[in-house]
Design a protein around this motif. Structure first.
Motif, PDB file in Angstrom:
ATOM      1  N   ARG A  22      -8.283  -3.742   8.500  1.00 44.12           N
ATOM      2  CA  ARG A  22      -7.301  -4.276   9.450  1.00 44.12           C
ATOM      3  C   ARG A  22      -7.755  -5.624  10.016  1.00 44.12           C
ATOM      4  O   ARG A  22      -6.961  -6.557  10.176  1.00 44.12           O
ATOM      5  CB  ARG A  22      -7.078  -3.288  10.589  1.00 44.12           C
ATOM      6  CG  ARG A  22      -6.013  -3.737  11.584  1.00 44.12           C
ATOM      7  CD  ARG A  22      -5.915  -2.762  12.742  1.00 44.12           C
ATOM      8  NE  ARG A  22      -5.310  -1.523  12.329  1.00 44.12           N
ATOM      9  CZ  ARG A  22      -3.993  -1.300  12.306  1.00 44.12           C
ATOM     10  NH1 ARG A  22      -3.160  -2.270  12.633  1.00 44.12           N
ATOM     11  NH2 ARG A  22      -3.517  -0.140  11.934  1.00 44.12           N
ATOM     12  N   LEU A  67       4.884  -1.125   3.140  1.00 45.43           N
ATOM     13  CA  LEU A  67       4.342   0.221   2.992  1.00 45.43           C
ATOM     14  C   LEU A  67       5.460   1.132   2.532  1.00 45.43           C
ATOM     15  O   LEU A  67       6.529   1.186   3.169  1.00 45.43           O
ATOM     16  CB  LEU A  67       3.763   0.712   4.329  1.00 45.43           C
ATOM     17  CG  LEU A  67       3.092   2.081   4.342  1.00 45.43           C
ATOM     18  CD1 LEU A  67       1.807   2.059   3.524  1.00 45.43           C
ATOM     19  CD2 LEU A  67       2.790   2.505   5.782  1.00 45.43           C
ATOM     20  N   MET A 115      -3.818   4.993   3.544  1.00 45.36           N
ATOM     21  CA  MET A 115      -3.874   4.300   4.827  1.00 45.36           C
ATOM     22  C   MET A 115      -5.115   4.640   5.651  1.00 45.36           C
ATOM     23  O   MET A 115      -5.639   3.760   6.347  1.00 45.36           O
ATOM     24  CB  MET A 115      -2.604   4.578   5.627  1.00 45.36           C
ATOM     25  CG  MET A 115      -1.370   3.890   5.076  1.00 45.36           C
ATOM     26  SD  MET A 115      -1.598   2.118   4.809  1.00 45.36           S
ATOM     27  CE  MET A 115      -1.787   1.549   6.481  1.00 45.36           C
ATOM     28  N   PHE A 161      -1.600  -6.948   6.947  1.00 44.53           N
ATOM     29  CA  PHE A 161      -1.896  -5.518   6.852  1.00 44.53           C
ATOM     30  C   PHE A 161      -0.609  -4.748   6.569  1.00 44.53           C
ATOM     31  O   PHE A 161       0.415  -4.948   7.233  1.00 44.53           O
ATOM     32  CB  PHE A 161      -2.518  -5.028   8.152  1.00 44.53           C
ATOM     33  CG  PHE A 161      -3.050  -3.622   8.086  1.00 44.53           C
ATOM     34  CD1 PHE A 161      -4.263  -3.346   7.495  1.00 44.53           C
ATOM     35  CD2 PHE A 161      -2.311  -2.566   8.601  1.00 44.53           C
ATOM     36  CE1 PHE A 161      -4.753  -2.051   7.425  1.00 44.53           C
ATOM     37  CE2 PHE A 161      -2.779  -1.269   8.539  1.00 44.53           C
ATOM     38  CZ  PHE A 161      -4.010  -1.008   7.945  1.00 44.53           C
ATOM     39  N   PRO A 162      -0.596  -3.858   5.562  1.00 41.71           N
ATOM     40  CA  PRO A 162       0.650  -3.142   5.213  1.00 41.71           C
ATOM     41  C   PRO A 162       1.161  -2.291   6.366  1.00 41.71           C
ATOM     42  O   PRO A 162       0.396  -1.574   7.028  1.00 41.71           O
ATOM     43  CB  PRO A 162       0.224  -2.274   4.022  1.00 41.71           C
ATOM     44  CG  PRO A 162      -0.998  -2.923   3.473  1.00 41.71           C
ATOM     45  CD  PRO A 162      -1.700  -3.526   4.650  1.00 41.71           C
ATOM     46  N   SER A 163       2.467  -2.366   6.588  1.00 38.71           N
ATOM     47  CA  SER A 163       3.108  -1.579   7.647  1.00 38.71           C
ATOM     48  C   SER A 163       4.564  -1.363   7.284  1.00 38.71           C
ATOM     49  O   SER A 163       5.152  -2.119   6.496  1.00 38.71           O
ATOM     50  CB  SER A 163       3.001  -2.289   9.003  1.00 38.71           C
ATOM     51  OG  SER A 163       3.686  -3.510   8.976  1.00 38.71           O
ATOM     52  N   MET A 172      -7.603   2.314   4.532  1.00 35.82           N
ATOM     53  CA  MET A 172      -7.197   0.922   4.744  1.00 35.82           C
ATOM     54  C   MET A 172      -7.490   0.425   6.159  1.00 35.82           C
ATOM     55  O   MET A 172      -7.494  -0.783   6.397  1.00 35.82           O
ATOM     56  CB  MET A 172      -5.694   0.780   4.465  1.00 35.82           C
ATOM     57  CG  MET A 172      -5.315   0.805   3.002  1.00 35.82           C
ATOM     58  SD  MET A 172      -5.744  -0.716   2.134  1.00 35.82           S
ATOM     59  CE  MET A 172      -4.680  -1.887   2.957  1.00 35.82           C
ATOM     60  N   LEU A 173      -7.724   1.330   7.103  1.00 38.79           N
ATOM     61  CA  LEU A 173      -7.981   0.908   8.480  1.00 38.79           C
ATOM     62  C   LEU A 173      -9.222   0.031   8.586  1.00 38.79           C
ATOM     63  O   LEU A 173      -9.335  -0.781   9.514  1.00 38.79           O
ATOM     64  CB  LEU A 173      -8.132   2.138   9.380  1.00 38.79           C
ATOM     65  CG  LEU A 173      -6.860   2.979   9.581  1.00 38.79           C
ATOM     66  CD1 LEU A 173      -7.159   4.214  10.404  1.00 38.79           C
ATOM     67  CD2 LEU A 173      -5.765   2.150  10.247  1.00 38.79           C
ATOM     68  N   ALA A 216       0.844  -1.201   0.000  1.00 33.68           N
ATOM     69  CA  ALA A 216       0.000   0.000   0.000  1.00 33.68           C
ATOM     70  C   ALA A 216       0.873   1.241   0.000  1.00 33.68           C
ATOM     71  O   ALA A 216       2.051   1.209   0.402  1.00 33.68           O
ATOM     72  CB  ALA A 216      -0.940   0.013   1.208  1.00 33.68           C
ATOM     73  N   HIS A 217       0.278   2.357  -0.475  1.00 27.84           N
ATOM     74  CA  HIS A 217       0.905   3.677  -0.436  1.00 27.84           C
ATOM     75  C   HIS A 217       0.394   4.411   0.802  1.00 27.84           C
ATOM     76  O   HIS A 217      -0.770   4.236   1.201  1.00 27.84           O
ATOM     77  CB  HIS A 217       0.567   4.454  -1.716  1.00 27.84           C
ATOM     78  CG  HIS A 217       1.410   5.669  -1.916  1.00 27.84           C
ATOM     79  ND1 HIS A 217       1.086   6.894  -1.367  1.00 27.84           N
ATOM     80  CD2 HIS A 217       2.566   5.850  -2.600  1.00 27.84           C
ATOM     81  CE1 HIS A 217       2.007   7.774  -1.706  1.00 27.84           C
ATOM     82  NE2 HIS A 217       2.933   7.164  -2.453  1.00 27.84           N
ATOM     83  N   PRO A 218       1.204   5.255   1.435  1.00 24.36           N
ATOM     84  CA  PRO A 218       0.747   5.937   2.666  1.00 24.36           C
ATOM     85  C   PRO A 218      -0.484   6.824   2.472  1.00 24.36           C
ATOM     86  O   PRO A 218      -1.208   7.084   3.450  1.00 24.36           O
ATOM     87  CB  PRO A 218       1.965   6.763   3.082  1.00 24.36           C
ATOM     88  CG  PRO A 218       3.129   6.059   2.485  1.00 24.36           C
ATOM     89  CD  PRO A 218       2.646   5.481   1.202  1.00 24.36           C
TER      90      PRO A 218
END
Length: 363
Positions: free
Chosen positions: A220, A235, A213, A227-229, A216-217, A208-210
């Motif tokens: 979760r 991320l 986000m 989940f992207p991090s 995207m929550l 994912a791109h910031p």
């Protein structure tokens, strides 16, 4: 007179009620002889059953290998106690294994699989890394691990990759598609996923791109560990490089031995023999550095042995530890020293220096 008779009759009834007749106990020679015969028969039957048990073969079911009392051999044993070979040709069972540089081992494999010999320069060059899995304490062992190695020179490793990318801007989505992502989408794709139209188990990686986000929550709970991090390195701002990293990266897995907990091994490939030697060495260094990143905080060896092999040949070249690409390199024979401990109040300063052996000594 009548009263006396009734009294006497009652007395006679009570005597019949309270007094029981005495039984006789027969003790004679005939009874003893009969008991003696039964004892002899019982002893004969015991002996017969005992001999029958010895002669019969009892069937034993399947016994798992971990419950067999086999002679266990320590897989960390080395042949350093053997003499060094003085000639190029020598019987391997009587002399220790020679150590080779990475460049020499690659050159020998290329000579063996040359068109004039096996004619199989497109075969992969495999690498096995043996490790001491003991953790910070002797009773704790390092758990199995799986890492993604970013190699500078990608090759056909045979690992399929399915990548799902979330991005809000159209430019970032086009860069992800150009890099080879399987599925790319934005907020509309998130809404579709919440309705259950996307099966996340079909994708190995979710990037994912910031900028997306906050939306995207909502995913979760569905993505959980995927989940992207930033911690998982899924991320990032540059989606093209991020997707290329996961597409061309090499997965390595370190597994503990089933019967010896302190022994672990990593089996992987560093490229094909038709690649230049410099590229193979760079891939070798990248993989070995990633494996060494799992090293626990303890003195002693972690990487014990490294071999380079090919599928078509039985040759196995043991790599010299002096050729490992680690920053904390200590040459054989050099003894490192630790800083001295501070003395407590009322105690003299210690004058000794603790010495220990690092993993850079010959194996």
């Amino acid at each position: 007179m009548l009263g006396l008779r009734s009294m006497l009759s009652r007395l006679t009834i009570r005597s019949q009620a309270f007094y029981q007749p005495v039984q006789c106990i027969h003790v004679s020679e005939v009874d003893l002889k009969a008991r003696k015969g039964t004892r002899e028969k019982r002893e004969k039957l015991k002996k017969k059953n005992k001999t029958a048990k010895l002669t019969t073969i009892t069937k034993v079911g399947f016994i798992p290998r971990n419950k067999l009392h086999l002679k266990k051999v320590d897989k960390h044993l080395t042949n350093d106690w053997k003499a060094e070979p003085t000639d190029d040709a020598f019987p391997g069972r009587y002399y220790r294994w020679p150590l080779f540089k990475v460049s020499d081992a690659i050159r020998f494999h290329k000579e063996n699989l040359d068109p004039t010999m096996w004619n199989a320069l497109d075969s992969p060059l495999n690498m096995s890394v043996e490790m001491d899995m003991m953790g910070d304490k002797p009773t704790r062992m390092i758990s199995n691990f799986q890492k993604l190695v970013v190699i500078k020179h990608p090759f056909e490793h045979g690992q399929e990759r399915t990548i799902l990318v979330f991005a809000k801007e159209e430019e970032n989505r086009s860069n992800a598609i150009r890099a080879g992502a399987t599925t790319v989408g934005g907020p509309d794709l998130i809404k579709s996923a919440l309705k259950g139209n996307i099966r996340f188990a079909d994708y190995q990686f979710i990037l994912a791109h910031p900028d997306i986000m906050p939306e995207m929550l909502a995913l979760r709970g569905l993505l959980k560990k995927k989940f992207p991090s930033a911690k998982n390195e899924t991320l990032g701002m540059n989606l093209y490089e991020l997707v290329m990293k996961f597409m061309n990266g090499l997965f390595i897995s370190g597994r503990r031995d089933e019967f010896q907990e302190n022994f672990g091994i990593v089996n992987t490939s560093i490229g094909s023999l038709n690649m230049p030697t410099e590229q193979l060495i760079e891939n070798f260094n990248a993989i070995l550095t990633t494996v060494n990143g799992q090293r626990p905080n303890r003195p002693g060896k972690f990487i014990t042995r490294v071999h380079l092999t090919t599928p078509l040949s039985n040759e196995k070249f043991k790599i010299d530890p002096a050729d490992f690409p680690f920053a904390d390199y200590v040459r054989p024979g050099q003894v490192p020293t630790l800083p001295q401990k501070k003395a407590k109040k009322g105690q003299e300063k210690p004058t000794f220096v603790r010495n220990y052996q690092l993993f850079r000594t010959p194996v």
